[in-house]
Design a protein around this motif. Structure first.
Motif, PDB file in Angstrom:
ATOM      1  N   GLY A 121       8.168  -5.847  -7.346  1.00  0.00           N
ATOM      2  CA  GLY A 121       9.425  -5.444  -6.738  1.00  0.00           C
ATOM      3  C   GLY A 121       9.945  -4.099  -7.184  1.00  0.00           C
ATOM      4  N   LYS A 122       9.103  -3.292  -7.826  1.00  0.00           N
ATOM      5  CA  LYS A 122       9.553  -1.992  -8.327  1.00  0.00           C
ATOM      6  C   LYS A 122       9.280  -0.891  -7.312  1.00  0.00           C
ATOM      7  N   PHE A 123      10.039   0.199  -7.451  1.00  0.00           N
ATOM      8  CA  PHE A 123       9.875   1.348  -6.566  1.00  0.00           C
ATOM      9  C   PHE A 123       8.629   2.133  -6.962  1.00  0.00           C
ATOM     10  N   ARG A 124       7.816   2.480  -5.974  1.00  0.00           N
ATOM     11  CA  ARG A 124       6.622   3.293  -6.187  1.00  0.00           C
ATOM     12  C   ARG A 124       6.832   4.646  -5.501  1.00  0.00           C
ATOM     13  N   LYS A 125       6.839   5.686  -6.260  1.00  0.00           N
ATOM     14  CA  LYS A 125       7.054   7.026  -5.719  1.00  0.00           C
ATOM     15  C   LYS A 125       5.780   7.538  -5.057  1.00  0.00           C
ATOM     16  N   ILE A 126       5.914   8.015  -3.821  1.00  0.00           N
ATOM     17  CA  ILE A 126       4.790   8.607  -3.093  1.00  0.00           C
ATOM     18  C   ILE A 126       5.016  10.113  -2.984  1.00  0.00           C
ATOM     19  N   GLU A 127       3.974  10.867  -3.247  1.00  0.00           N
ATOM     20  CA  GLU A 127       4.039  12.317  -3.086  1.00  0.00           C
ATOM     21  C   GLU A 127       2.820  12.775  -2.293  1.00  0.00           C
ATOM     22  N   VAL A 128       3.070  13.480  -1.204  1.00  0.00           N
ATOM     23  CA  VAL A 128       2.003  14.050  -0.383  1.00  0.00           C
ATOM     24  C   VAL A 128       1.971  15.552  -0.649  1.00  0.00           C
ATOM     25  N   ARG A 129       0.841  16.042  -1.146  1.00  0.00           N
ATOM     26  CA  ARG A 129       0.679  17.467  -1.416  1.00  0.00           C
ATOM     27  C   ARG A 129      -0.387  18.046  -0.493  1.00  0.00           C
ATOM     28  N   LEU A 130      -0.232  19.325  -0.187  1.00  0.00           N
ATOM     29  CA  LEU A 130      -1.187  20.020   0.669  1.00  0.00           C
ATOM     30  C   LEU A 130      -1.853  21.131  -0.123  1.00  0.00           C
ATOM     31  N   THR A 131      -3.157  21.260   0.057  1.00  0.00           N
ATOM     32  CA  THR A 131      -3.890  22.311  -0.649  1.00  0.00           C
ATOM     33  C   THR A 131      -3.732  23.658   0.036  1.00  0.00           C
ATOM     34  N   ARG A 132      -3.303  23.665   1.284  1.00  0.00           N
ATOM     35  CA  ARG A 132      -3.100  24.927   2.005  1.00  0.00           C
ATOM     36  C   ARG A 132      -1.703  25.453   1.726  1.00  0.00           C
ATOM     37  N   PRO A 133      -1.572  26.707   1.332  1.00  0.00           N
ATOM     38  CA  PRO A 133      -0.247  27.259   1.003  1.00  0.00           C
ATOM     39  C   PRO A 133       0.583  27.535   2.254  1.00  0.00           C
ATOM     40  N   GLY A 134       1.892  27.644   2.068  1.00  0.00           N
ATOM     41  CA  GLY A 134       2.792  28.052   3.145  1.00  0.00           C
ATOM     42  C   GLY A 134       3.192  26.936   4.086  1.00  0.00           C
ATOM     43  N   LEU A 135       2.809  25.690   3.795  1.00  0.00           N
ATOM     44  CA  LEU A 135       3.136  24.578   4.676  1.00  0.00           C
ATOM     45  C   LEU A 135       4.137  23.650   4.002  1.00  0.00           C
ATOM     46  N   THR A 136       4.919  22.978   4.834  1.00  0.00           N
ATOM     47  CA  THR A 136       5.910  22.017   4.347  1.00  0.00           C
ATOM     48  C   THR A 136       5.570  20.646   4.906  1.00  0.00           C
ATOM     49  N   VAL A 137       5.627  19.637   4.060  1.00  0.00           N
ATOM     50  CA  VAL A 137       5.340  18.277   4.493  1.00  0.00           C
ATOM     51  C   VAL A 137       6.564  17.410   4.252  1.00  0.00           C
ATOM     52  N   ARG A 138       6.864  16.573   5.229  1.00  0.00           N
ATOM     53  CA  ARG A 138       7.972  15.626   5.088  1.00  0.00           C
ATOM     54  C   ARG A 138       7.436  14.221   5.337  1.00  0.00           C
ATOM     55  N   ALA A 139       7.608  13.344   4.357  1.00  0.00           N
ATOM     56  CA  ALA A 139       7.150  11.967   4.441  1.00  0.00           C
ATOM     57  C   ALA A 139       8.090  11.109   3.617  1.00  0.00           C
ATOM     58  N   ARG A 140       7.961   9.814   3.753  1.00  0.00           N
ATOM     59  CA  ARG A 140       8.820   8.944   2.947  1.00  0.00           C
ATOM     60  C   ARG A 140       8.524   9.159   1.466  1.00  0.00           C
ATOM     61  N   ARG A 141       9.548   9.002   0.654  1.00  0.00           N
ATOM     62  CA  ARG A 141       9.435   9.320  -0.767  1.00  0.00           C
ATOM     63  C   ARG A 141       8.757   8.209  -1.569  1.00  0.00           C
ATOM     64  N   GLY A 142       8.618   7.054  -0.991  1.00  0.00           N
ATOM     65  CA  GLY A 142       8.002   5.959  -1.715  1.00  0.00           C
ATOM     66  C   GLY A 142       8.252   4.655  -1.008  1.00  0.00           C
ATOM     67  N   TYR A 143       8.023   3.574  -1.720  1.00  0.00           N
ATOM     68  CA  TYR A 143       8.259   2.256  -1.153  1.00  0.00           C
ATOM     69  C   TYR A 143       8.544   1.293  -2.293  1.00  0.00           C
ATOM     70  N   VAL A 144       9.159   0.187  -1.957  1.00  0.00           N
ATOM     71  CA  VAL A 144       9.432  -0.853  -2.932  1.00  0.00           C
ATOM     72  C   VAL A 144       8.362  -1.915  -2.789  1.00  0.00           C
ATOM     73  N   ALA A 145       7.648  -2.168  -3.858  1.00  0.00           N
ATOM     74  CA  ALA A 145       6.585  -3.168  -3.822  1.00  0.00           C
ATOM     75  C   ALA A 145       7.168  -4.547  -3.565  1.00  0.00           C
ATOM     76  N   PRO A 146       6.434  -5.403  -2.875  1.00  0.00           N
ATOM     77  CA  PRO A 146       6.926  -6.770  -2.682  1.00  0.00           C
ATOM     78  C   PRO A 146       7.015  -7.497  -4.017  1.00  0.00           C
ATOM     79  N   ARG A 147       7.775  -8.565  -4.012  1.00  0.00           N
ATOM     80  CA  ARG A 147       7.976  -9.325  -5.245  1.00  0.00           C
ATOM     81  C   ARG A 147       7.484 -10.767  -5.036  1.00  0.00           C
ATOM     82  N   GLY A 148       6.915 -11.321  -6.070  1.00  0.00           N
ATOM     83  CA  GLY A 148       6.489 -12.709  -6.022  1.00  0.00           C
ATOM     84  C   GLY A 148       5.140 -12.878  -5.355  1.00  0.00           C
ATOM     85  N   ARG A 149       4.780 -14.106  -5.142  1.00  0.00           N
ATOM     86  CA  ARG A 149       3.485 -14.432  -4.552  1.00  0.00           C
ATOM     87  C   ARG A 149       3.452 -14.038  -3.084  1.00  0.00           C
ATOM     88  N   ALA A 150       2.330 -13.521  -2.646  1.00  0.00           N
ATOM     89  CA  ALA A 150       2.189 -13.098  -1.256  1.00  0.00           C
ATOM     90  C   ALA A 150       2.322 -14.304  -0.335  1.00  0.00           C
TER      91      ALA A 150
END
Length: 727
Positions: free
Chosen positions: A399-428
């Motif tokens: 149930g903890k927050f997992r930070k996601i970071e998307v990086r690009l190897t090509r310079p001069g570009l901007t990426v916008r994506a969700r910052r992370g997600y909250v992991a599910p908690r308990g048994r699937a």
């Protein structure tokens, strides 16, 4: 109308847990006019040219999808990235990119005759060609002021008229819970705008204004001492509304989690939460609202739902609402009853919108009057993007927050994506129990799917006719593309078992019809070849009282192939208006070549001596048969005539075919129940006309049928239109 969303929330746990390991993608649409084996079914009239199909991504417990919008220094979308240009990190740890696809969806425009001021709404629905954008418009009427509702309506009218593509799907939901006023997923601008126009702003008056009124009341009554706090008299209701909005966002995000491989845009029209969540001493609901907000963001990030928040107030002057009051409290600055408190309210409400958007990879439009630019940006965001998938190395369900970071190897570009997600908690959650029957398992998935499924291409036609009072008899024609089915050869025949489910859901999310039909298909080679070229038809019927419904037809075969097609069905009351017209049913000479099974007697098929067709594209050597009924419900009228006429207009408006019949009201007296050219007891005239196409040049045409009573002057009559194409 939010019917299937309400219904599907019942089974959302099944959808969110990844009930199916593989999302199905359609085959490329055939070229115009093609009837090659294995392709014919739902040809060019059903597909959006140039659109890419939904992506096929495997759904597993630790598989994470990320939508990324990449732009250059000028803000233009970048479309030439490769997987090697992308680096993914979760909590700072590198992740291996397991799936990578670039999506570029054009905005398809509905064909519109030149002479018509608007597009003719299709009378046949298909599950092919709906591979455009997915918008869920959440109209936060709990936080939209009455005057702000007009701006929301105006803005959404512009969006659906300018930005909404014929290949897009959208739904409209109100946070106040008025399910019957919303609209489930459809590509009909008319239905979507009808829901938008029901908006009533229900936002409570500003906390500052309410507290000022409370201060003046207490002062006038002489019951307040200097330094005593002045609380918001509507604080409890304000906290309730804030929680309801956030809980709505959470439930809707959970619902949308069942859609994979496509960007899911939740467009929140709201003036923001006006509850001070930071003043926990005076506002006891603050902690509950903070938790509800976290849960909403967690659900959106888990479901890969991007929230786009738009503040309809536009460019706002802080403190402008204080004009409503006679003054501010200056003698007790600690009370916070003045310009500053009004400014703080505005800032907090806009911050609530920004935080939802920032955390989920969308954007917020606040303090701006350029709604056209905002919608253009919304479409661009959801038309050209990248879908990236990876298997998270951390598979703990903590149930903890997992930070996601998307990086690009090509310079001069901007990426916008969700910052992370909250992991599910308990048994699937346990997956749905398999029946070891591929047909039943696939059929269940198709029936419970939140959107149309395209594994088996399908077309659906529905036309209501006058039935047993107060019901209408609705004739249904379904066409299956057998290229999506798996036949086996045995003893010189082609064999498969197909099960069809017809489900009708009313405006209260109640299932009114749930009928299941099994077809054991044993086709001779010649019949199989015709089915490959033209599809396989099934006709049936349902009886429904007047009202609005969602009609869902699902099909699955023995190999586990499945599809669902959805229609928004409006059943008129044929017994009240002075004059009413049934639906229009088309049959064609070429339709005789389509193998067809009759699941149940329908009101029209036996009378036409051939099944209704779901095709709306024909060749010039074909001939159409059109059937309609006109009903009169007025009594004590003198003998008179009723005129029923058909006109076919070419794209430019030229009439290329016409037919007119005058019927006498005396036909209705004591006539037996009949259709097909005879009067129907109970006040109806059956009308059939043959339309040869041999003299029609290739192009777009509109078939218009008009019924008019000649009993009095000024009767506008009733009419319906069908759009067809001749090639």
């Amino acid at each position: 109308m939010f019917r299937s969303i309400l219904y599907s929330l019942i089974v959302a746990a099944l959808l969110a847990s990844g009930a199916r390991a593989l999302a199905q993608a359609p085959a490329p649409p055939p070229e115009a006019g093609a009837e090659a084996p294995g392709q014919a079914v739902l040809g060019p009239e059903a597909s959006a040219q140039g659109a890419q199909p939904p992506l096929t991504f495997r759904v597993e417990a630790n598989f994470v999808e990320v939508d990324a919008f990449v732009s250059d220094a000028m803000g233009n979308p970048v479309t030439d990235l490769r997987a090697t240009d992308v680096q993914l990190f979760e909590d700072g740890k590198p992740q291996k990119v397991s799936a990578f696809a670039q999506v570029n969806i054009p905005v398809a425009r509905a064909e519109q005759p030149l002479f018509s001021p608007s597009a003719i709404e299709p009378d046949v629905q298909t599950n092919a060609g709906m591979d455009g954008r997915i918008y869920l418009f959440v109209v936060d009427d709990l936080h939209i002021a009455p005057l702000g509702a007009f701006r929301v309506k105006e803005a959404l009218h512009r969006f659906f008229e300018r930005n909404f593509g014929a290949n897009d799907l959208a739904a409209v939901v109100f946070t106040s819970g008025r399910g019957a006023d919303g609209q489930d997923f459809t590509n009909s601008p008319r239905l979507l705008l009808a829901a938008v126009d029901k908006l009533i702003g229900r936002k409570l008056r500003s906390p500052t204004l309410e507290r000022l009124d409370e201060y003046n009341r207490l002062q006038t009554a002489g019951v307040r001492r200097a330094g005593d706090p002045v609380n918001d008299p509507l604080g409890m209701e304000r906290g309730r509304d804030a929680r309801n909005t956030m809980q709505s966002l959470q439930k809707l995000s959970d619902f949308m989690a069942g859609v994979h491989g496509r960007r899911k845009a939740m467009v929140l029209l709201s003036e923001g939460i006006d509850y001070d969540i930071y003043n926990l001493f005076d506002n006891s609901a603050g902690s509950d609202i903070i938790d509800a907000t976290r849960n909403a963001v967690a659900a959106a990030t888990r479901g890969n739902v991007s929230i786009y928040a738009i503040d309809p107030r536009g460019l706002t002057t802080p403190g402008a609402e204080l004009i409503e009051t006679s003054g501010v409290v200056t003698g007790e600055p600690n009370l916070g009853l003045g310009i500053q408190s009004s400014q703080d309210e505005l800032r907090l409400s806009q911050d609530s919108l920004r935080s939802l958007a920032d955390e989920t990879g969308g954007f917020a439009i606040t303090n701006q009057n350029d709604f056209n630019g905002a919608f253009d940006r919304l479409v661009r965001d959801n038309s050209t993007y990248y879908v990236i998938g990876y298997y998270a190395t951390n598979d703990k369900r903590d149930g903890k927050f997992r930070k996601i970071e998307v990086r690009l190897t090509r310079p001069g570009l901007t990426v916008r994506a969700r910052r992370g997600y909250v992991a599910p908690r308990g048994r699937a959650a346990a997956p749905p129990r398999a029946t070891n029957d591929p047909l039943e398992d696939a059929l269940r998935t198709a029936v419970e799917s939140p959107l149309a499924m395209i594994g088996v291409p399908m077309r659906l036609f529905a036309a209501p006719y006058k039935g047993t009072p107060p019901n209408a008899a609705v004739t249904l024609a379904v066409e299956l593309g057998i290229g999506g089915l798996t036949f086996t050869q045995q003893n010189g025949t082609y064999n498969d078992k197909v099960t069809l489910v017809v489900r009708v859901i009313d405006s209260d999310a109640k299932v009114r019809v749930n009928e299941k039909t099994s077809l054991d298909l044993t086709l001779m080679p010649e019949t199989f070849a015709r089915a490959q070229a033209r599809g396989f038809g099934v006709t049936t019927a349902v009886n429904l009282p007047p009202g609005r419904y969602q009609l869902r037809v699902s099909a699955a075969d023995a190999a586990g192939n499945a599809g669902t097609v959805v229609d928004e069905l409006e059943v008129p009351d044929f017994y009240k208006p002075p004059l009413a017209m049934s639906g229009l049913t088309l049959a064609s000479a070429s339709g005789d070549r389509t193998p067809t099974a009759r699941a149940k007697d329908d009101p029209v098929g036996t009378l036409l001596m051939r099944p209704p067709t779901t095709r709306r594209e024909f060749t010039r050597d074909d001939q159409l048969t059109l059937f309609a009924e006109v009903y009169e419900n007025q009594s004590n009228l003198p003998p008179h005539k009723v005129d029923i006429a058909t006109e076919v207009r070419a794209d430019g408006g030229r009439v290329v075919f016409s037919n007119s019949e005058e019927r006498s009201s005396t036909e209705l007296e004591g006539s037996p129940p009949a259709r097909a050219g005879k009067a129907k007891s109970g006040g109806g005239y059956g009308y059939t006309v043959q339309i040869p196409l041999k003299d029609f040049a290739p192009g777009l045409y509109v078939v218009h049928v008009q019924g008019k009573s000649l009993a009095g002057k000024g009767d506008a009559g009733v009419g319906r239109d069908i759009q067809i194409r001749v090639r």
